[in-house]
Scaffold this active site. Structure first.
Site, PDB file in Angstrom:
ATOM      1  N   ASN A  53       2.714  36.051   1.483  1.00 54.02           N
ATOM      2  CA  ASN A  53       3.486  34.952   1.959  1.00 54.02           C
ATOM      3  C   ASN A  53       4.840  35.453   1.796  1.00 54.02           C
ATOM      4  O   ASN A  53       5.537  34.951   2.781  1.00 54.02           O
ATOM      5  CB  ASN A  53       3.241  33.737   1.014  1.00 54.02           C
ATOM      6  CG  ASN A  53       1.763  33.223   1.337  1.00 54.02           C
ATOM      7  OD1 ASN A  53       1.203  33.322   2.479  1.00 54.02           O
ATOM      8  ND2 ASN A  53       1.260  32.302   0.285  1.00 54.02           N
TER       9      ASN A  53
ATOM     10  N   PHE B  97     -12.036  31.922  -6.760  1.00 49.60           N
ATOM     11  CA  PHE B  97     -11.351  33.005  -6.600  1.00 49.60           C
ATOM     12  C   PHE B  97     -12.019  34.507  -6.810  1.00 49.60           C
ATOM     13  O   PHE B  97     -12.166  34.976  -7.769  1.00 49.60           O
ATOM     14  CB  PHE B  97     -10.020  33.123  -7.212  1.00 49.60           C
ATOM     15  CG  PHE B  97      -8.801  34.130  -6.631  1.00 49.60           C
ATOM     16  CD1 PHE B  97      -8.236  33.562  -5.678  1.00 49.60           C
ATOM     17  CD2 PHE B  97      -8.785  35.162  -7.173  1.00 49.60           C
ATOM     18  CE1 PHE B  97      -7.453  34.792  -4.646  1.00 49.60           C
ATOM     19  CE2 PHE B  97      -7.879  36.032  -6.797  1.00 49.60           C
ATOM     20  CZ  PHE B  97      -7.082  35.824  -5.491  1.00 49.60           C
TER      21      PHE B  97
ATOM     22  N   THR C  35      13.026  26.247  -9.161  1.00 48.16           N
ATOM     23  CA  THR C  35      12.716  25.520  -8.015  1.00 48.16           C
ATOM     24  C   THR C  35      12.436  23.983  -8.621  1.00 48.16           C
ATOM     25  O   THR C  35      11.681  24.000  -9.456  1.00 48.16           O
ATOM     26  CB  THR C  35      11.640  25.922  -7.139  1.00 48.16           C
ATOM     27  OG1 THR C  35      10.269  26.181  -7.688  1.00 48.16           O
ATOM     28  CG2 THR C  35      11.911  27.352  -6.507  1.00 48.16           C
TER      29      THR C  35
ATOM     30  N   ASP D 166       6.438  30.200  -2.509  1.00 49.79           N
ATOM     31  CA  ASP D 166       6.491  31.431  -1.910  1.00 49.79           C
ATOM     32  C   ASP D 166       7.612  31.718  -0.922  1.00 49.79           C
ATOM     33  O   ASP D 166       8.282  32.829  -0.930  1.00 49.79           O
ATOM     34  CB  ASP D 166       5.310  32.162  -1.544  1.00 49.79           C
ATOM     35  CG  ASP D 166       4.154  32.225  -2.534  1.00 49.79           C
ATOM     36  OD1 ASP D 166       4.472  32.499  -3.666  1.00 49.79           O
ATOM     37  OD2 ASP D 166       2.983  32.167  -1.928  1.00 49.79           O
TER      38      ASP D 166
HETATM   39  N1  LIG Z   1       9.915  17.479  -0.700  1.00 54.13           N
HETATM   40  C1  LIG Z   1      10.574  18.450  -0.605  1.00 54.13           C
HETATM   41  N2  LIG Z   1      11.408  18.378   0.163  1.00 54.13           N
HETATM   42  C2  LIG Z   1      12.270  19.519   0.445  1.00 54.13           C
HETATM   43  N3  LIG Z   1      12.331  20.649  -0.005  1.00 54.13           N
HETATM   44  C3  LIG Z   1      11.056  20.723  -0.726  1.00 54.13           C
HETATM   45  C4  LIG Z   1      10.294  19.672  -0.935  1.00 54.13           C
HETATM   46  N4  LIG Z   1       9.426  20.106  -1.831  1.00 54.13           N
HETATM   47  C5  LIG Z   1       9.412  21.475  -2.155  1.00 54.13           C
HETATM   48  N5  LIG Z   1      10.661  21.623  -1.481  1.00 54.13           N
HETATM   49  C6  LIG Z   1      11.423  23.146  -1.638  1.00 54.13           C
HETATM   50  O1  LIG Z   1      10.394  24.017  -1.804  1.00 54.13           O
HETATM   51  C7  LIG Z   1      11.034  25.034  -3.159  1.00 54.13           C
HETATM   52  C8  LIG Z   1       9.706  25.080  -3.913  1.00 54.13           C
HETATM   53  O2  LIG Z   1       9.080  24.068  -4.465  1.00 54.13           O
HETATM   54  P1  LIG Z   1       8.561  23.730  -5.680  1.00 54.13           P
HETATM   55  O3  LIG Z   1       9.277  23.796  -6.857  1.00 54.13           O
HETATM   56  O4  LIG Z   1       7.498  22.671  -5.601  1.00 54.13           O
HETATM   57  O5  LIG Z   1       7.525  24.974  -5.667  1.00 54.13           O
HETATM   58  P2  LIG Z   1       5.936  25.593  -6.545  1.00 54.13           P
HETATM   59  O6  LIG Z   1       5.641  24.343  -7.366  1.00 54.13           O
HETATM   60  O7  LIG Z   1       6.242  26.910  -7.156  1.00 54.13           O
HETATM   61  O8  LIG Z   1       5.072  25.545  -5.410  1.00 54.13           O
HETATM   62  P3  LIG Z   1       3.739  26.347  -4.955  1.00 54.13           P
HETATM   63  O9  LIG Z   1       3.307  27.098  -6.143  1.00 54.13           O
HETATM   64  O10 LIG Z   1       2.738  25.204  -4.842  1.00 54.13           O
HETATM   65  O11 LIG Z   1       4.210  26.986  -3.681  1.00 54.13           O
HETATM   66  C9  LIG Z   1      12.022  23.589  -3.647  1.00 54.13           C
HETATM   67  O12 LIG Z   1      13.003  24.439  -4.193  1.00 54.13           O
HETATM   68  C10 LIG Z   1      12.524  23.162  -2.354  1.00 54.13           C
HETATM   69  O13 LIG Z   1      13.450  24.003  -1.656  1.00 54.13           O
END
Ligand SMILES: Nc1ncnc2c1ncn2[C@@H]1O[C@H](COP(=O)(O)OP(=O)(O)OP(=O)(O)O)[C@@H](O)[C@H]1O
Ligand SMILES: [Mg+2]
Length: 328
Positions: A52, A116, A223, A257
């Site tokens: 990804n 998995f 994030t 990712d």
């Molecule tokens: N609702 C939203 N609107 C805009 N940007 C978002 C939103 N949700 C996530 N993002 C973007 O995606 C980035 C990564 O999201 P998040 O912190 O949820 O990652 P994660 O929990 O590691 O997700 P995953 O492991 O499911 O891919 C955030 O820093 C932001 O830039």
């Protein structure tokens, strides 16, 4: 800048059962369950963290080096990635195992039964980075994203020994790995990526406070889901980067990712950390608007328009000098 992206390469097989799992399970007979669900829908999506991330970087115009292990069923997936600019020449192909596969059935109440299959991913621990560095000249940064745990430890160790800067991205594998292993993955990383929840988990498992983590890594990137992202460095004020407005929220799978893909692209172009996080946020938004981690299309014109709307003209001008999206 040559960036190697190590980690899982997998396909996701997602099925939907138009009934309720709970109604099929007989409480008195749970010691001999024998069930088969007739499912309506099968979606096969390309996935795996490293794939990804490399895909996203390729879509932005870079040529990341994908490092991971697959089975001999990888041909179609390989050509897809290569068409999007990913260097797959250092992907290891197993003689005996299939590419890792996530099989998940969801019922009408959103309950899930999943498995998995690790498969070829276990052979990622056999991959040595030295010959890859020789092939491409040199490696400037190695991302260590979720993978076979022994592979993650080996890649980190090899980076330390060879003096190659590495970025730690333990994410999902934090749940599985021991406290000492997590310390080994993080100590000395040039960059550490996690989401906000994982940030707390890292501190709990390593026993290191926020400050102590910053003593050990160059840049900590966190994030924050819909709140965007944050950058921390020792002795510097935090930088909070606002999210890029989404056009619709369809499926969050793979947003983390995609953020990493955008952030690493910014690093590859030698842009500021703030710019890197902005590119990360906008790339993540594209994934949020589609089902699956590699179903989005980056178009040069739209990408720059959206970047300008979110972060202003001056920031966009810096990015436009480098970004070369896969589509016009
Ligand atoms: N609702 C939203 N609107 C805009 N940007 C978002 C939103 N949700 C996530 N993002 C973007 O995606 C980035 C990564 O999201 P998040 O912190 O949820 O990652 P994660 O929990 O590691 O997700 P995953 O492991 O499911 O891919 C955030 O820093 C932001 O830039
Ligand atoms: Mg994540």
């Amino acid at each position: 800048m040559r960036i190697a992206v190590t980690g899982s390469i997998a396909t996701d097989h997602l099925m939907t059962f138009p009934g309720s799992f709970g109604e099929q399970l007989i409480a008195e007979q749970l010691d001999r369950v024998s069930l088969s669900f007739l499912v309506d829908d099968l979606q096969i999506r390309r996935g795996g963290c490293a794939a990804n991330i490399a895909f996203g970087m390729g879509c932005l115009g870079l040529s990341p080096i994908l490092v991971g292990a697959v089975g001999n069923d990888f041909a179609d997936y390989r050509s897809w990635l290569e068409r999007h600019g990913v260097d797959c020449a250092s992907v290891h192909t197993s003689d005996v195992h299939h590419t890792a596969r996530f099989l998940c059935t969801t019922d009408e109440h959103h309950n899930q039964i999943a498995s998995f299959y690790t498969g070829a991913m276990a052979e990622a621990r056999q991959i040595e980075l030295g010959p890859i560095a020789d092939r491409v000249g040199a490696l400037d940064l190695v991302l260590i994203s979720p993978n076979d745990p022994d592979a993650m430890l080996r890649h980190t160790d090899e980076c330390r020994q060879r003096g190659i800067p590495f970025a730690a991205d333990p994410s999902q594998q934090l749940a599985r790995m021991g406290d000492e292993q997590i310390r080994l993955l993080i100590d000395g990383a040039a960059y550490l990526f996690s989401n906000d929840y994982e940030k707390g988990l890292i501190e709990q498992k390593t026993g290191w406070s926020d400050e102590e983590v910053l003593d050990r890594v160059g840049v900590r990137v966190t994030t924050l889901g819909p709140k965007g992202s944050r950058i921390d460095r020792k002795g510097e004020p935090s930088i909070h980067v606002t999210p890029s407005p989404e056009l619709g929220k369809v499926d969050p799978t793979g947003v983390g990712d995609a953020f990493r893909a955008g952030f690493l692209a910014g690093l590859g172009w030698d842009l500021s950390l703030e710019r890197c996080a902005q590119i990360g946020n906008l790339t993540a938004t594209h994934v949020l608007e589609r089902v699956g981690g590699q179903e989005y299309e980056l178009g040069q014109k739209v990408f720059l328009e959206r970047f300008t709307a979110a972060y202003g003209k001056d920031a966009a001008a810096e990015v436009s000098e480098h970004v070369r999206c896969h589509y016009a």
